[in-house]
Enzyme design. Structure first.
Site, PDB file in Angstrom:
ATOM      1  N   ALA A  63     -16.378 -36.097   7.230  1.00 18.65           N
ATOM      2  CA  ALA A  63     -16.356 -36.369   5.542  1.00 18.65           C
ATOM      3  C   ALA A  63     -17.267 -37.270   5.133  1.00 18.65           C
ATOM      4  O   ALA A  63     -17.666 -38.416   5.653  1.00 18.65           O
ATOM      5  CB  ALA A  63     -14.811 -36.352   5.540  1.00 18.65           C
ATOM      6  N   GLY A 107     -14.237 -34.242  10.281  1.00 12.40           N
ATOM      7  CA  GLY A 107     -14.360 -32.932   9.553  1.00 12.40           C
ATOM      8  C   GLY A 107     -15.017 -32.103  10.085  1.00 12.40           C
ATOM      9  O   GLY A 107     -14.620 -30.649   9.986  1.00 12.40           O
ATOM     10  N   GLU A 110     -13.125 -30.440  12.741  1.00 14.25           N
ATOM     11  CA  GLU A 110     -12.018 -29.568  12.108  1.00 14.25           C
ATOM     12  C   GLU A 110     -12.472 -28.397  11.659  1.00 14.25           C
ATOM     13  O   GLU A 110     -11.942 -27.458  11.770  1.00 14.25           O
ATOM     14  CB  GLU A 110     -11.552 -30.539  11.043  1.00 14.25           C
ATOM     15  CG  GLU A 110     -10.614 -31.556  11.744  1.00 14.25           C
ATOM     16  CD  GLU A 110      -9.898 -32.552  10.801  1.00 14.25           C
ATOM     17  OE1 GLU A 110      -8.804 -32.654  10.811  1.00 14.25           O
ATOM     18  OE2 GLU A 110     -10.700 -33.335   9.954  1.00 14.25           O
ATOM     19  N   GLU A 130     -11.373 -40.439  13.438  1.00 11.65           N
ATOM     20  CA  GLU A 130     -10.783 -40.914  12.118  1.00 11.65           C
ATOM     21  C   GLU A 130      -9.997 -42.131  12.208  1.00 11.65           C
ATOM     22  O   GLU A 130      -9.908 -42.973  11.480  1.00 11.65           O
ATOM     23  CB  GLU A 130      -9.980 -40.019  11.336  1.00 11.65           C
ATOM     24  CG  GLU A 130     -10.746 -38.863  10.841  1.00 11.65           C
ATOM     25  CD  GLU A 130     -10.909 -37.695  11.748  1.00 11.65           C
ATOM     26  OE1 GLU A 130     -11.168 -36.681  11.515  1.00 11.65           O
ATOM     27  OE2 GLU A 130     -10.901 -37.858  13.222  1.00 11.65           O
TER      28      GLU A 130
END
Length: 713
Positions: A63, A107, A110, A130
């Protein structure tokens, strides 16, 4: 469609390419572009499958971290985050294949797990890092990963944050196929073939959310999760996100998918708005901020370092040599005697053997690096070096002697660097005919492993030399921080008050183990007294001798370390220091130290008392902050963030507290200033508050705001 994402068709397969350099982060526009592409694929009757791939050197590295700051500051609402995108991918009626090269992190992983299939090149790495930002995966990572990899692997990856190889990902079920090669074009060709094979096989595309064969039962998961929490408490000590991540993985085993997603969102929010996450994000951006030097032009020509020379093959010289050759830079290593040179080379080989044993390097890699070291007893060949680093004992006269010799033998364009940890760079430069080429490069022990490189500018040091050393730090994979020339520079100047107060606390009644344990529980890698034993009490004694002229008359001085030095208790190297050490350097408390302390305080008339854990932390950490404020006011560090990065990367300050200056902001400068005044009333001279601390406290400001107002944030 977003310019960051393109969609083309190759026969019956649609290709979605993310092109958001340098790392294809999921910045605004990227998720929307992928979703638009999926809609286009759904609407095109000739498209039967989709491949999602990243342009350039990587898939999707994660991200956009800047977005988290916008959310916590209230500038932006989080909304659903990446969930609309993951739902769109997983719900696509046509099979979607994520093709991974480079990295799929956070992300990025994910997003790939929401696709129906995942393929990767052998050199790729995937992970959920993260936790290193004080967060947990927030786009279904804790819910989809255990469904693919199992509970144990998912808990480990989410709680520790370390990436795994493509081979590991294949073995654990995260990816479905691994290909040879590394180039994006090769991967795309193989991913298209893989997609064609899927179409030939037919059948419904598997949704990760519907898998449950690896989720286990409450009975089988209990010991797995307990073990994961034990490891997380040890390896991610003090970090709430590590345990929250495991809680969220556990939710995947207990709740239906949609309820698990909701629980993940609740835990993610707790982490995102925590002081720990804000501190870790500050540290993440801080490492990038310190590369920018306010008064050094961006176009300053950085000298290229092709060859290096090191003077001194002791602990520091050997470690520095390893740091250079590990980065592919050949080193000429000089000592004054064959015995000292042989001893230094043997230490280097022993260090490399340990690295091989722990799997850090291969034997072939080590053999190549050792061949890049050219041992010598003379200065012959030093004229070929682009940088020469002096790493002899911390003695000003000795260092000046070495530099006067280097001035004769080193190339006129070479950088002349000293590894001093406290001494005056300008005084050392004064014996040369080229002070503009002289700079301090303060490596931290072990120099081949520690990330910090404190770069010390002298009055005459040129912009080109500074730029060259900053570029060198990056090449050595270190965090280079530029500081000014004062005694101890930034790191050791601040460490002085920190360890001074630790010793005073022992003299006033705390056990050494009490002091070290309190600060270890605060999050420090080691307590200050254990650190003194590790660095060498004799080293600290020599530093104090060089700085005697700086010590104010009449001010209280610590007593115990000087007595330990007189008794030959130098720390780990002698098996005795503040503690007693066995052959494996495991420390235990030594009753003899208690007797030494009792004798000294009796002679000095110091009254002993109970000392609380809170006072130990306050006295040491607030002394650190007050000295840091003085350094900032005097201009020896350009920004508070520079101080923070020095302490996180060189002194074991907990990253989840953001560094000493960031931590002070979270406590409140008014509170710290009041406590400093109180300690000044009780303890006198050493606690005189920094004028900058006083100013910011009275104005209700923070060090972070001070950075921003000066245009240095």
């Amino acid at each position: 469609m977003s310019e960051l994402v393109s969609f083309i068709r190759d026969g019956e397969i649609g290709i979605i390419t993310v092109n958001n350099p340098p790392v294809n982060a999921l910045s605004p526009g990227v998720p929307e572009g992928i979703m638009e592409s999926i809609d286009k694929a759904e609407a095109d009757g000739d498209v039967r499958a989709v491949v999602l791939i990243g342009a350039g050197k990587t898939f999707i590295a994660g991200a956009d971290i800047r977005e988290f700051g916008k959310i916590t500051s209230g500038e932006k609402e989080r909304g659903e985050g990446l969930h609309p995108l993951t739902r769109k991918l997983e719900g696509c009626s046509k099979p979607v294949v994520a093709a991974i090269h480079g990295t799929a992190l956070g992300g990025g992983l994910e997003v790939s797990m929401a696709c129906h299939y995942r393929v990767a090149v052998r050199a790729a790495r995937v992970g959920q890092p993260e936790v290193k930002l004080g967060l947990i995966p927030g786009a279904g990572g804790t819910q989809r990963l255990p469904r693919l990899a199992g509970v144990a692997k998912a808990a480990e990856m989410c709680a520790l944050g370390d990436p795994i190889t493509a081979e590991e990902a294949l073995a654990s079920g995260i990816v479905d196929r691994v290909f040879e090669g590394n180039r994006q074009t090769e991967l795309l060709d193989r991913a298209l073939v893989f997609a064609g094979e899927i179409l030939e096989e037919g059948g419904a595309a598997p949704k990760t959310r519907d898998r449950d064969d690896k989720l286990g039962t409450e009975q089988t998961n209990a010991p797995v999760l307990a073990a994961a929490r034990h490891v997380a408490r040890k390896k991610r000590r003090g970090m709430m996100a590590a345990l929250k991540a495991i809680d969220s993985v556990e939710a995947a085993t207990r709740l239906p998918f949609d309820e698990g997603i909701q629980r993940e969102a609740e835990l993610f929010k707790e982490c995102l708005f925590s002081d720990q996450s804000k501190a870790l994000i500050h540290a993440f951006f801080g490492e990038r901020a310190v590369r920018k030097i306010p008064d050094i032009p961006k176009d300053a020509a950085a000298k290229e370092i092709r060859k290096a020379a090191v003077v001194g093959a002791g602990t520091m010289g050997g470690g520095i040599t390893m740091a250079f050759v590990n980065a592919g830079i050949p080193v000429r290593l000089r000592e004054v005697s064959q015995e000292a040179l042989d001893r230094g080379l043997e230490t280097i080989r022993a260090n490399y053997e340990r690295s091989i044993k722990h799997g850090r390097f291969t034997r072939d890699f080590v053999a190549q690096r050792v061949r890049m070291i050219e041992p010598t007893l003379s200065y012959a060949g030093f004229a070929e070096a682009d940088i020469v680093i002096e790493a002899v004992f911390e003695n000003l006269a000795l260092k000046k002697k070495v530099f006067s010799e280097l001035d004769k033998f080193a190339n006129r364009g070479a950088i002349l660097a000293t590894n001093t940890s406290t001494l005056d760079i300008d005084d050392i430069a004064s014996v040369t005919s080229r002070p503009e080429q002289v700079i301090g490069t303060h490596f931290f022990s072990p120099a081949n492993l520690m990330r910090l490189l404190e770069i010390v500018r002298g009055k005459a040091t040129s912009a080109e030399v500074i730029a060259g050393c900053m570029a060198l730090a990056k090449r050595l994979r270190k965090v280079g921080v530029l500081v000014g020339n004062c005694h101890g520079f930034v790191g050791n100047r601040m460490f002085g008050p920190y360890v001074r107060e630790a010793q005073f606390l022992v003299e006033e009644g705390a056990r050494p183990a009490d002091v070290d344990q309190a600060l270890y529980e605060f999050g420090m890698a080691m307590g200050p007294l254990a650190t003194s034993d590790l660095a060498g009490i004799d080293v600290g004694w020599r530093v104090r001798q060089e700085a005697k002229h700086l010590q104010p008359e009449g001010a209280r001085r610590p007593l115990v370390e000087d007595r330990l030095y007189e008794l030959g208790r130098y720390g780990q190297k002698t098996g005795l220091g503040w503690y007693r050490y066995d052959q494996n350097r495991k420390r235990t408390e030594d009753p003899a130290v208690a007797e030494i302390v009792a004798d000294l305080v009796r002679q000095a008339g110091i009254e002993q008392r109970e000392v609380s854990r809170e006072e130990i932390v306050e006295r040491t950490i607030y002394a650190l902050v007050n000295e840091g404020a003085g350094i900032l006011e005097e201009g020896y560090a350009p920004r508070a963030v520079d101080v923070d990065m020095i302490y996180i990367n060189g002194y074991g300050f907990p990253a989840f507290r953001g560094g000493p200056m960031w931590y002070a902001d979270t406590v409140g400068l008014q509170k710290i200033y009041e406590r400093v005044l109180d300690y000044e009333d009780r303890h006198g001279h050493w606690w005189r508050p920094s004028p900058l601390l006083k100013q910011l406290a009275e104005q209700g400001k923070t060090f972070a705001k001070w950075d921003l107002e000066r245009g240095a944030g």
